[in-house]
Design a protein around this motif. Structure first.
Motif, PDB file in Angstrom:
ATOM      1  N   THR A 124     -38.807  41.980  49.769  1.00 20.45           N
ATOM      2  CA  THR A 124     -38.317  41.140  48.677  1.00 20.45           C
ATOM      3  C   THR A 124     -39.100  39.830  48.608  1.00 20.45           C
ATOM      4  O   THR A 124     -39.447  39.254  49.648  1.00 20.45           O
ATOM      5  CB  THR A 124     -36.811  40.834  48.851  1.00 20.45           C
ATOM      6  N   PRO A 125     -39.406  39.344  47.406  1.00 19.19           N
ATOM      7  CA  PRO A 125     -40.083  38.038  47.300  1.00 19.19           C
ATOM      8  C   PRO A 125     -39.144  36.868  47.568  1.00 19.19           C
ATOM      9  O   PRO A 125     -39.594  35.736  47.720  1.00 19.19           O
ATOM     10  CB  PRO A 125     -40.578  38.035  45.848  1.00 19.19           C
ATOM     11  N   GLN A 126     -37.860  37.133  47.635  1.00 18.18           N
ATOM     12  CA  GLN A 126     -36.885  36.078  47.896  1.00 18.18           C
ATOM     13  C   GLN A 126     -36.916  35.704  49.377  1.00 18.18           C
ATOM     14  O   GLN A 126     -36.985  36.561  50.252  1.00 18.18           O
ATOM     15  CB  GLN A 126     -35.489  36.551  47.501  1.00 18.18           C
ATOM     16  N   LEU A 127     -36.870  34.413  49.664  1.00 20.49           N
ATOM     17  CA  LEU A 127     -36.833  33.930  51.037  1.00 20.49           C
ATOM     18  C   LEU A 127     -35.404  33.989  51.546  1.00 20.49           C
ATOM     19  O   LEU A 127     -34.491  33.425  50.922  1.00 20.49           O
ATOM     20  CB  LEU A 127     -37.355  32.491  51.128  1.00 20.49           C
ATOM     21  N   ILE A 128     -35.193  34.691  52.679  1.00 16.38           N
ATOM     22  CA  ILE A 128     -33.862  34.840  53.256  1.00 16.38           C
ATOM     23  C   ILE A 128     -33.947  34.443  54.718  1.00 16.38           C
ATOM     24  O   ILE A 128     -34.833  34.901  55.445  1.00 16.38           O
ATOM     25  CB  ILE A 128     -33.348  36.291  53.118  1.00 16.38           C
ATOM     26  N   TRP A 129     -33.047  33.587  55.144  1.00 13.00           N
ATOM     27  CA  TRP A 129     -33.017  33.202  56.553  1.00 13.00           C
ATOM     28  C   TRP A 129     -31.585  32.838  56.958  1.00 13.00           C
ATOM     29  O   TRP A 129     -30.728  32.579  56.122  1.00 13.00           O
ATOM     30  CB  TRP A 129     -33.972  32.048  56.835  1.00 13.00           C
ATOM     31  N   GLN A 130     -31.377  32.847  58.286  1.00 18.42           N
ATOM     32  CA  GLN A 130     -30.050  32.610  58.840  1.00 18.42           C
ATOM     33  C   GLN A 130     -30.139  31.484  59.864  1.00 18.42           C
ATOM     34  O   GLN A 130     -31.081  31.414  60.668  1.00 18.42           O
ATOM     35  CB  GLN A 130     -29.519  33.893  59.494  1.00 18.42           C
ATOM     36  N   GLU A 131     -29.156  30.589  59.832  1.00 22.26           N
ATOM     37  CA  GLU A 131     -29.110  29.462  60.751  1.00 22.26           C
ATOM     38  C   GLU A 131     -27.756  29.450  61.453  1.00 22.26           C
ATOM     39  O   GLU A 131     -26.750  29.908  60.880  1.00 22.26           O
ATOM     40  CB  GLU A 131     -29.317  28.138  60.001  1.00 22.26           C
ATOM     41  N   ASN A 132     -27.757  28.929  62.663  1.00 24.46           N
ATOM     42  CA  ASN A 132     -26.472  28.773  63.345  1.00 24.46           C
ATOM     43  C   ASN A 132     -25.782  27.497  62.878  1.00 24.46           C
ATOM     44  O   ASN A 132     -26.275  26.802  61.985  1.00 24.46           O
ATOM     45  CB  ASN A 132     -26.662  28.787  64.869  1.00 24.46           C
ATOM     46  N   GLY A 133     -24.643  27.172  63.478  1.00 23.92           N
ATOM     47  CA  GLY A 133     -23.893  26.007  63.034  1.00 23.92           C
ATOM     48  C   GLY A 133     -24.631  24.703  63.219  1.00 23.92           C
ATOM     49  O   GLY A 133     -24.324  23.711  62.530  1.00 23.92           O
ATOM     50  N   ASN A 134     -25.628  24.662  64.127  1.00 21.00           N
ATOM     51  CA  ASN A 134     -26.409  23.442  64.356  1.00 21.00           C
ATOM     52  C   ASN A 134     -27.665  23.379  63.488  1.00 21.00           C
ATOM     53  O   ASN A 134     -28.460  22.446  63.643  1.00 21.00           O
ATOM     54  CB  ASN A 134     -26.810  23.350  65.830  1.00 21.00           C
TER      55      ASN A 134
ATOM     56  N   TRP B  84     -32.797  33.805  62.340  1.00 18.02           N
ATOM     57  CA  TRP B  84     -33.362  35.031  61.740  1.00 18.02           C
ATOM     58  C   TRP B  84     -33.984  34.671  60.402  1.00 18.02           C
ATOM     59  O   TRP B  84     -33.526  33.759  59.703  1.00 18.02           O
ATOM     60  CB  TRP B  84     -32.272  36.091  61.539  1.00 18.02           C
ATOM     61  N   ALA B  85     -35.070  35.365  60.038  1.00 16.28           N
ATOM     62  CA  ALA B  85     -35.747  35.132  58.751  1.00 16.28           C
ATOM     63  C   ALA B  85     -36.468  36.403  58.340  1.00 16.28           C
ATOM     64  O   ALA B  85     -36.904  37.199  59.189  1.00 16.28           O
ATOM     65  CB  ALA B  85     -36.725  33.964  58.859  1.00 16.28           C
ATOM     66  N   ASN B  86     -36.615  36.598  57.045  1.00 12.01           N
ATOM     67  CA  ASN B  86     -37.319  37.786  56.567  1.00 12.01           C
ATOM     68  C   ASN B  86     -38.814  37.506  56.424  1.00 12.01           C
ATOM     69  O   ASN B  86     -39.298  36.391  56.664  1.00 12.01           O
ATOM     70  CB  ASN B  86     -36.717  38.282  55.247  1.00 12.01           C
ATOM     71  N   GLN B  87     -39.548  38.544  56.025  1.00 10.39           N
ATOM     72  CA  GLN B  87     -41.006  38.454  55.962  1.00 10.39           C
ATOM     73  C   GLN B  87     -41.456  37.378  54.969  1.00 10.39           C
ATOM     74  O   GLN B  87     -42.403  36.628  55.244  1.00 10.39           O
ATOM     75  CB  GLN B  87     -41.576  39.816  55.530  1.00 10.39           C
ATOM     76  N   ALA B  88     -40.808  37.268  53.818  1.00  6.10           N
ATOM     77  CA  ALA B  88     -41.226  36.284  52.821  1.00  6.10           C
ATOM     78  C   ALA B  88     -41.068  34.866  53.360  1.00  6.10           C
ATOM     79  O   ALA B  88     -41.922  34.001  53.126  1.00  6.10           O
ATOM     80  CB  ALA B  88     -40.403  36.460  51.541  1.00  6.10           C
TER      81      ALA B  88
END
Length: 531
Positions: free
Chosen positions: A162-172, A177-181
């Motif tokens: 996907t061309p959309q940027l997707i990432w995950q952050e913890n509470g801090n 985690w992040a995708n290829q884009a």
């Protein structure tokens, strides 16, 4: 096999909607229940499905539980293909090709399951068995495991490509985690180029997004990221979803939207500067009949306060205020005047409204309605007082000149250089028995020549007069005589005047008396006799 946090969330959602799907499925099957010849359950069978013309008419409990999470977004037949297709390749083609009898299909994986397909008329029986353990529970577990693996594989492909940027952050706010884009964009910011194998960034490329989303389920904002050379910014529309132990972010490229907004803003500013310099008052009403835009000329012409115009009044309010300030003509009937407001708006929307308002103070306004997109319309206010005054003056001058000509006894007609009758007087109409033309009528010279010839004895004079009127350059006054059919003599004068025009004047001349010159001349014969 272990799953990531985002993958476990997806599996939890699938399990949650399963109960609702199972209830819906049982209601559907109850309405279709029939008594097929094929038996539902047999020894050693795992999940069993019975279809009639692709409608599920019966199934074992474990089979229903397998397809229940999917029946809310697809049919039972499609849900069955979805669940079994993860283990049996090209299942739909196999079912379509088998139209009678029994066939066995083996799975593609080691220790694979087997599927028995039986068709009898419109009824189709699909049974899945485990030839090794012969346990239906294990069959269900294996099928569900294959479905989840297929769905996870598909999701990995989606997040990878996907061309959309997707990432995950913890509470801090730490990136977990992040995708290829996202990783590729992070490398481009760090090195200026996109690498084939992106590296894990030491910190998030986006500013801190956790503060604004700490107490919100889902929020959206537009964020700018400065490029490495600091010459420009890359804009994203970021949607943040708050989770139990962190945040999930989705960023979509917004550069095109930002450029469009800036261009629109610049265009509106340019229009505003242009409108501000116009002498015509402009009032644009939106589809809700409220004043959306106006220029300074509207304030100057209508004398409505800026504060009032800036409050986005409705068209009814604006017209009421114009009547109060005597900018709108006072009608004889107030009720019909109010009805004209509705007609004004309707005609303005169709682009047909145009009216001249003569105000009590002597000013004259021309009001024009123009339609705009999306149901809006504009009213243009033009001060045409000077134009009306000049027109009236010209008309008065023309009428005065005509009156002066009518008092003259000679018949007078003025022709343009192209041979059109510009004006004539009453004596001309009486002489040639023609209608008096108004100041805007222009009869042709050829028509007038025909009238003149028809009322006079034949003469070449009319051709000479025609050549004189059409002539160019320096011309001298021309005159000649003609005889009317009643025997009266007229004298015709042609005088060149300004603009290449010619004034033709007719007056009556006394008849010429023939001179008998023979009696007064000396006789040569008598003179010779005297000698």
């Amino acid at each position: 096999m272990s799953f990531g946090l985002s993958e476990l969330i997806i599996l939890g959602v699938i399990a949650t909607i399963g109960a609702a799907g199972l209830f819906t499925l049982l209601l559907r099957m109850d309405n279709r229940r029939t008594r097929p010849n094929l038996q539902l359950g047999r020894a050693g069978d795992g999940p069993v499905f019975l279809f009639q013309d692709k409608d599920l008419i019966d199934a074992t409990p474990d089979a229903l539980a397998m397809i229940a999470p999917h029946v809310q977004k697809m049919s039972e037949y499609e849900a069955t293909l979805h669940v079994l297709g993860a283990h049996f390749i090209n299942l739909e083609d196999v079912l379509a090709a088998h139209d009678k009898g029994h066939v066995r299909v083996d799975g593609e994986h080691p220790n694979a399951l087997s599927m028995h397909i039986e068709r009898e008329g419109p009824v189709l029986r699909i049974a899945v068995t485990d030839e090794v353990s012969n346990g239906p529970t294990k069959v269900t577990d294996m099928l569900e495991h294959d479905v989840r693996l297929a769905e996870l594989s598909m999701m990995r492909e989606l997040t990878k490509h996907t061309p959309q940027l997707i990432w995950q952050e913890n509470g801090n706010g730490r990136l977990i985690w992040a995708n290829q884009a996202y990783l590729s964009f992070s490398d481009r910011l760090r090195t200026g180029i996109e690498t084939v194998t992106p590296t894990w960034p030491s910190k998030s490329v986006f500013p801190d997004l956790t503060d604004a989303t700490a107490h919100a389920g889902s929020t959206s904002r537009r964020v700018a990221v400065t490029l490495p050379d600091k010459s420009a910014e890359h804009w994203f529309d970021v949607t943040t979803v708050a989770q139990q132990n962190g945040f999930l972010h989705f960023a979509t490229d917004a550069n095109a939207a930002v450029r469009a907004d800036r261009q629109r803003h610049n265009f509106v500013q340019t229009l505003g500067k242009t409108f501000a310099e116009l002498s015509t008052g402009l009032a644009i009403f939106d589809k809700r009949r409220q004043l959306a835009m106006f220029n300074p000329a509207l304030h100057e012409l209508t004398r409505l306060p800026i504060e009032f115009l800036s409050s986005r009044p409705s068209i009814d309010t604006v017209l009421d205020r114009l009547r109060e300030t005597r900018i709108l003509p006072e009608p004889k009937n107030y009720a019909s005047w109010r009805e004209q407001f509705t007609a004004l708006e309707a005609e303005a929307r169709e682009g047909t409204y145009c009216e001249v308002w003569e105000l009590p103070d002597g000013q004259t306004y021309r009001i024009t309605g123009r339609p705009h997109p999306d149901g809006a319309f504009a009213l243009l206010f033009e001060d045409i007082s000077a134009e009306i005054s000049l027109t009236r003056r010209f008309r008065s001058d023309i009428e005065t000149g005509q009156a002066v000509l009518d008092t003259l006894g000679d018949a007078i007609a003025v022709f343009s250089s192209t041979g059109s009758l510009v004006m004539s007087n009453k004596a001309y109409a009486d002489l040639w028995d023609t209608a008096e033309p108004s100041y805007h009528d222009q009869r042709a010279l050829q028509t007038e020549l025909e009238t003149w010839r028809g009322r006079c004895t034949p003469t070449r004079m009319w051709s000479e007069m025609r050549d004189f009127i059409y002539g160019s350059g320096t011309r001298k006054t021309w005159a000649d005589d003609a005889i009317l059919d009643d025997g009266r003599h007229i004298r015709c004068h042609a005088n060149p005047i300004a603009g290449g025009m010619t004034m033709v004047r007719f007056d009556f001349a006394p008849p010429k008396t023939p001179v008998i010159s023979k009696l007064t001349m000396s006789d040569p014969a008598l003179l010779s006799a005297k000698r």
